[in-house]
Each structure stands twice: as C-alpha cells, then as structure tokens.
Scaffold this motif. Structure first.
Motif, PDB file in Angstrom:
ATOM      1  N   LEU A  99     -29.601  14.698 -12.948  1.00 53.58           N
ATOM      2  CA  LEU A  99     -28.910  13.929 -14.411  1.00 53.58           C
ATOM      3  C   LEU A  99     -28.668  12.381 -14.138  1.00 53.58           C
ATOM      4  O   LEU A  99     -29.000  11.686 -15.031  1.00 53.58           O
ATOM      5  N   VAL A 100     -28.614  12.098 -13.058  1.00 51.73           N
ATOM      6  CA  VAL A 100     -28.420  10.805 -12.699  1.00 51.73           C
ATOM      7  C   VAL A 100     -29.836   9.995 -13.026  1.00 51.73           C
ATOM      8  O   VAL A 100     -29.631   8.879 -13.661  1.00 51.73           O
ATOM      9  N   ALA A 101     -30.677  10.538 -12.473  1.00 47.60           N
ATOM     10  CA  ALA A 101     -32.095   9.940 -12.566  1.00 47.60           C
ATOM     11  C   ALA A 101     -32.448  10.016 -14.127  1.00 47.60           C
ATOM     12  O   ALA A 101     -33.134   8.756 -14.280  1.00 47.60           O
ATOM     13  N   VAL A 102     -32.100  10.928 -14.864  1.00 52.67           N
ATOM     14  CA  VAL A 102     -32.568  10.834 -16.398  1.00 52.67           C
ATOM     15  C   VAL A 102     -31.492   9.691 -17.120  1.00 52.67           C
ATOM     16  O   VAL A 102     -32.010   8.868 -17.833  1.00 52.67           O
ATOM     17  N   GLU A 103     -30.420   9.736 -16.629  1.00 56.75           N
ATOM     18  CA  GLU A 103     -29.531   8.754 -17.388  1.00 56.75           C
ATOM     19  C   GLU A 103     -30.045   7.138 -17.024  1.00 56.75           C
ATOM     20  O   GLU A 103     -30.035   6.296 -17.850  1.00 56.75           O
ATOM     21  N   HIS A 104     -30.656   7.172 -15.558  1.00 57.58           N
ATOM     22  CA  HIS A 104     -30.889   5.647 -15.187  1.00 57.58           C
ATOM     23  C   HIS A 104     -32.091   5.275 -16.058  1.00 57.58           C
ATOM     24  O   HIS A 104     -32.029   4.152 -16.501  1.00 57.58           O
ATOM     25  N   VAL A 105     -33.099   6.048 -16.480  1.00 56.14           N
ATOM     26  CA  VAL A 105     -34.275   5.887 -17.376  1.00 56.14           C
ATOM     27  C   VAL A 105     -33.679   5.472 -18.662  1.00 56.14           C
ATOM     28  O   VAL A 105     -34.059   4.475 -19.527  1.00 56.14           O
ATOM     29  N   ARG A 106     -32.614   6.261 -19.038  1.00 55.01           N
ATOM     30  CA  ARG A 106     -32.158   5.972 -20.551  1.00 55.01           C
ATOM     31  C   ARG A 106     -31.439   4.518 -20.675  1.00 55.01           C
ATOM     32  O   ARG A 106     -31.390   3.816 -21.608  1.00 55.01           O
ATOM     33  N   PHE A 107     -30.483   4.461 -19.480  1.00 58.73           N
ATOM     34  CA  PHE A 107     -29.852   3.090 -19.394  1.00 58.73           C
ATOM     35  C   PHE A 107     -30.902   1.967 -19.529  1.00 58.73           C
ATOM     36  O   PHE A 107     -30.721   1.167 -20.175  1.00 58.73           O
ATOM     37  N   VAL A 108     -32.004   1.911 -18.779  1.00 61.30           N
ATOM     38  CA  VAL A 108     -32.828   0.795 -18.709  1.00 61.30           C
ATOM     39  C   VAL A 108     -33.590   0.855 -20.143  1.00 61.30           C
ATOM     40  O   VAL A 108     -33.781  -0.400 -20.519  1.00 61.30           O
ATOM     41  N   GLU A 109     -33.905   2.136 -20.792  1.00 57.77           N
ATOM     42  CA  GLU A 109     -34.561   2.052 -22.296  1.00 57.77           C
ATOM     43  C   GLU A 109     -33.727   1.070 -23.267  1.00 57.77           C
ATOM     44  O   GLU A 109     -34.028   0.238 -23.906  1.00 57.77           O
ATOM     45  N   PHE A 110     -32.338   1.375 -23.033  1.00 58.74           N
ATOM     46  CA  PHE A 110     -31.248   0.870 -23.943  1.00 58.74           C
ATOM     47  C   PHE A 110     -31.105  -0.539 -23.749  1.00 58.74           C
ATOM     48  O   PHE A 110     -31.149  -1.194 -24.597  1.00 58.74           O
ATOM     49  N   PHE A 111     -30.626  -0.737 -22.487  1.00 62.91           N
ATOM     50  CA  PHE A 111     -29.901  -2.102 -22.161  1.00 62.91           C
ATOM     51  C   PHE A 111     -31.260  -3.136 -21.804  1.00 62.91           C
ATOM     52  O   PHE A 111     -31.131  -4.321 -21.563  1.00 62.91           O
ATOM     53  N   GLY A 112     -32.560  -2.618 -21.272  1.00 62.84           N
ATOM     54  CA  GLY A 112     -33.546  -3.335 -20.999  1.00 62.84           C
ATOM     55  C   GLY A 112     -33.501  -3.930 -19.643  1.00 62.84           C
ATOM     56  O   GLY A 112     -34.532  -4.536 -19.114  1.00 62.84           O
ATOM     57  N   ALA A 113     -32.647  -3.364 -18.857  1.00 64.17           N
ATOM     58  CA  ALA A 113     -32.393  -3.568 -17.267  1.00 64.17           C
ATOM     59  C   ALA A 113     -31.532  -2.477 -16.759  1.00 64.17           C
ATOM     60  O   ALA A 113     -30.492  -1.833 -17.652  1.00 64.17           O
ATOM     61  N   ASP A 114     -31.303  -2.532 -15.313  1.00 62.26           N
ATOM     62  CA  ASP A 114     -30.292  -1.674 -14.806  1.00 62.26           C
ATOM     63  C   ASP A 114     -29.107  -2.313 -14.269  1.00 62.26           C
ATOM     64  O   ASP A 114     -28.350  -1.705 -13.942  1.00 62.26           O
ATOM     65  N   PHE A 115     -29.048  -3.735 -14.847  1.00 60.65           N
ATOM     66  CA  PHE A 115     -27.679  -4.486 -14.543  1.00 60.65           C
ATOM     67  C   PHE A 115     -27.789  -5.547 -15.661  1.00 60.65           C
ATOM     68  O   PHE A 115     -28.646  -6.160 -15.900  1.00 60.65           O
ATOM     69  N   VAL A 116     -26.571  -5.152 -16.499  1.00 57.45           N
ATOM     70  CA  VAL A 116     -26.073  -6.209 -17.512  1.00 57.45           C
ATOM     71  C   VAL A 116     -24.753  -6.650 -17.255  1.00 57.45           C
ATOM     72  O   VAL A 116     -23.972  -5.930 -16.741  1.00 57.45           O
ATOM     73  N   THR A 117     -24.329  -7.488 -18.035  1.00 58.64           N
ATOM     74  CA  THR A 117     -23.100  -7.976 -18.243  1.00 58.64           C
ATOM     75  C   THR A 117     -22.695  -7.892 -19.896  1.00 58.64           C
ATOM     76  O   THR A 117     -23.128  -8.231 -20.623  1.00 58.64           O
ATOM     77  N   ILE A 118     -21.316  -7.419 -20.008  1.00 58.09           N
ATOM     78  CA  ILE A 118     -20.768  -7.184 -21.296  1.00 58.09           C
ATOM     79  C   ILE A 118     -19.641  -7.981 -21.088  1.00 58.09           C
ATOM     80  O   ILE A 118     -18.677  -7.648 -20.486  1.00 58.09           O
ATOM     81  N   PRO A 119     -19.284  -8.612 -22.102  1.00 57.23           N
ATOM     82  CA  PRO A 119     -17.847  -8.911 -22.403  1.00 57.23           C
ATOM     83  C   PRO A 119     -16.700  -7.866 -22.463  1.00 57.23           C
ATOM     84  O   PRO A 119     -17.220  -6.742 -23.274  1.00 57.23           O
ATOM     85  N   GLY A 120     -15.854  -7.821 -21.923  1.00 58.42           N
ATOM     86  CA  GLY A 120     -14.856  -6.774 -22.101  1.00 58.42           C
ATOM     87  C   GLY A 120     -14.542  -6.427 -23.435  1.00 58.42           C
ATOM     88  O   GLY A 120     -14.223  -5.239 -23.645  1.00 58.42           O
ATOM     89  N   THR A 121     -14.261  -7.271 -24.250  1.00 63.25           N
ATOM     90  CA  THR A 121     -13.968  -6.916 -25.401  1.00 63.25           C
ATOM     91  C   THR A 121     -14.947  -5.905 -26.274  1.00 63.25           C
ATOM     92  O   THR A 121     -14.768  -5.401 -27.227  1.00 63.25           O
ATOM     93  N   GLN A 122     -16.231  -6.023 -25.771  1.00 67.67           N
ATOM     94  CA  GLN A 122     -17.350  -5.217 -26.496  1.00 67.67           C
ATOM     95  C   GLN A 122     -17.760  -4.237 -25.587  1.00 67.67           C
ATOM     96  O   GLN A 122     -18.551  -3.311 -26.133  1.00 67.67           O
ATOM     97  N   LEU A 123     -16.932  -3.782 -24.313  1.00 71.78           N
ATOM     98  CA  LEU A 123     -17.413  -2.755 -23.662  1.00 71.78           C
ATOM     99  C   LEU A 123     -17.520  -1.465 -23.945  1.00 71.78           C
ATOM    100  O   LEU A 123     -18.250  -0.595 -24.177  1.00 71.78           O
ATOM    101  N   THR A 124     -16.254  -1.117 -24.774  1.00 70.53           N
ATOM    102  CA  THR A 124     -16.215   0.254 -25.217  1.00 70.53           C
ATOM    103  C   THR A 124     -17.180   0.554 -26.194  1.00 70.53           C
ATOM    104  O   THR A 124     -17.686   1.539 -26.337  1.00 70.53           O
ATOM    105  N   ASP A 125     -17.415  -0.493 -27.290  1.00 68.18           N
ATOM    106  CA  ASP A 125     -18.434  -0.410 -28.217  1.00 68.18           C
ATOM    107  C   ASP A 125     -19.777  -0.052 -27.615  1.00 68.18           C
ATOM    108  O   ASP A 125     -20.599   0.773 -28.173  1.00 68.18           O
ATOM    109  N   ARG A 126     -20.292  -1.041 -26.757  1.00 62.62           N
ATOM    110  CA  ARG A 126     -21.474  -0.987 -26.130  1.00 62.62           C
ATOM    111  C   ARG A 126     -21.910   0.387 -25.369  1.00 62.62           C
ATOM    112  O   ARG A 126     -22.830   1.127 -25.586  1.00 62.62           O
ATOM    113  N   MET A 127     -20.735   0.772 -24.497  1.00 59.07           N
ATOM    114  CA  MET A 127     -21.048   1.944 -24.018  1.00 59.07           C
ATOM    115  C   MET A 127     -20.987   3.169 -25.075  1.00 59.07           C
ATOM    116  O   MET A 127     -21.584   4.179 -24.755  1.00 59.07           O
TER     117      MET A 127
END
Length: 277
Positions: A99-127
């Motif tokens: 499940l982690v491996a599958v979610e990792h692929v989806r995360f990279v597909e969605f965010f474009g990388a496996d490491f991103v920074t998100i403003p705290g005020t936008q965290l809930t909506d983005r996740m």
C-alpha cells in the motif's frame, strides 16, 4: 482484543481483531473461566505463549456480540496507535508495504515529486485533494484505513510544512520547515536564537526521521556542512563521513527497530466501524 470463534476442549479459539491471527487460548484456572465467552462475543485481556498455544495472563473482560460496534471501534483506534501489534501478522506487514508503494507512486503523480512544501493554511485542502485523487483506486482497497484531515496547529499554523513520501516509510509531515530550510540556505541565520532553537528541535525530536535531514542536505551539501559545524561546534564535520553517526546519536529509535510502513491495513469489520465512529 479478541473475537470468540468457538470452544475446543479446554481451550477457546479466538481471533485477534488487530493482527487478524487465530489463537488457541487456555487458562491455568481451568476451562470453566471461559464459560461466559460465547461465539461472536469478545474477550479483552492479555495472553502469553506456552509452546504452540497461549495462556490467559491475569483477568480478562467479556463483551457480548451486541457490543460489536464499540469493541471494533476501540480495536481500530488501538491499531492506529500501535501499528507494531498489527504487524505481528507478516501478511499484514507485506500488505502495508504494498500500500505504501502504491501511494508513493500516486503522491509523485499528484505533486510532481516525493518531497514538497505546503503553506500550513493550505495543508488540509491540499491533502484532501490528494486523497480525492486517490479515491477511485482506493475503492478497490478495503483494507486501506480511512484518512482524517484534522491536522494539529503546529502544522496548520506553520509557514511551510514539509510533506515527504518515502517509498519505505510512507507519508511524513513536518512543521516549521521554512525556517529550517532557510538556515540551510543561509547558515548565518544560526546566529539568531529562534532559528538555532528550531533546528535543534528538529535534531532532538525522535519523530523527525533522518530522511528529513537527507533532503535538507541535498539542497546544498556544502551549506549543510557549514550548518552542522556551526550548530555542533565541530569545525571538521562532514555529512558524508559523519552524518550517519550524528543521526544514530540523535535518532536512536529510528535505527533500533525495523522501519515500518506508515499505512496500517485494517480488516473490513474494523474499517466499517471506524467510518461510523
């Protein structure tokens, strides 16, 4: 937390709600202590191994089948708090890694990388958007636990949150990252007590894994070496030579136990009651 399956001679056969394994349980007080247990009901207590079987240790509580919702809801919460208990079942551990491996692929597909920074005020909506993106695929994964979006203030009030999805550990969120990253971009900021304190907190905090520092060092290795030299007072510090030893000193728990997935598969019966409760 066990669901009672049947009586079998002097033993009671139960299924652990958390690891989904079956246990043959005896009592040194004799089988009469199990009289109050009925198939479909529940037993909550401690058992210890005796050869290939198990022995009740101390007293245990009994719940009727009519208490299923409450017991399963409690078991779900216990699973989320203590994933190591679920991973006693090697099949659940293997499934979690899948499940982690599958979610990792989806995360990279969605965010474009496996490491991103998100403003705290936008965290809930983005996740929430990320997990909505996953929703169609997740519908075929009944053992995937539900996701909540009630992030603590130290994340939502943070200027920037580091969101890292490791292909082994899974998802991690780390508040205050903007200030920490700023130090690695400009080591002179360590002269300011607030920046020094936050970086020291990152180093001292067991919940911040070494992988976060790997990402910070990757921004600029030379600057990172200067940061650690100033922070630690070690003029000869070099991350390539000394980084692992530093992490082992400050993050001993990370190295003392196997790296476990951040996703814990749950049985359909637990997932059903979790969504209700």
């Amino acid at each position: 937390m066990f669901e009672v399956r049947r009586r079998e001679g002097d033993a009671v056969i139960v299924e652990n709600l958390i690891d989904e394994l079956t246990y043959e349980v005896y009592s040194n007080m004799g089988p009469s202590v199990f009289t109050q247990l009925e198939p479909g009901g529940f037993m909550i207590g401690r058992i210890v191994p005796i050869g290939s079987a198990w022995l009740v240790s101390g007293s245990f509580a009994c719940y009727a089948e009519t208490e299923r919702a409450a017991v399963c809801s409690a078991a779900y919460e216990a699973t989320m708090r203590h994933p190591l208990a679920a991973f006693r079942n090697p099949e659940k551990l293997a499934r979690a890694r899948e499940l982690v491996a599958v979610e990792h692929v989806r995360f990279v597909e969605f965010f474009g990388a496996d490491f991103v920074t998100i403003p705290g005020t936008q965290l809930t909506d983005r996740m929430r958007e990320f997990y909505c993106y996953c929703q169609d695929q997740m519908s075929a994964e009944p053992d995937r636990p539900s996701v909540t979006f009630e992030y603590p203030p130290q994340l939502t009030d943070s200027e920037a949150v580091a969101v890292i999805h490791d292909d082994t550990d899974g998802l991690g969120l780390y508040g205050g990252f903007a200030s920490v990253a700023a130090v690695f971009a400009d080591p002179s900021l360590l002269d300011q007590p607030a920046h020094r304190r936050l970086l020291r907190d990152y180093l001292d905090d067991d919940t911040v894994p070494p992988t976060v520092f790997d990402r910070l060092v990757a921004l600029d290795a030379d600057q990172a070496n200067e940061v650690f030299r100033k922070l630690l007072g070690r003029k000869g510090f070099d991350w390539k030579m000394d980084g692992e030893a530093l992490m082992r000193r400050y993050k001993p728990a990370y190295f003392a136990a196997p790296r476990l997935p951040s996703i814990v598969p749950v049985s359909p019966k637990l997932a059903e009651h979790a969504t209700r409760g």
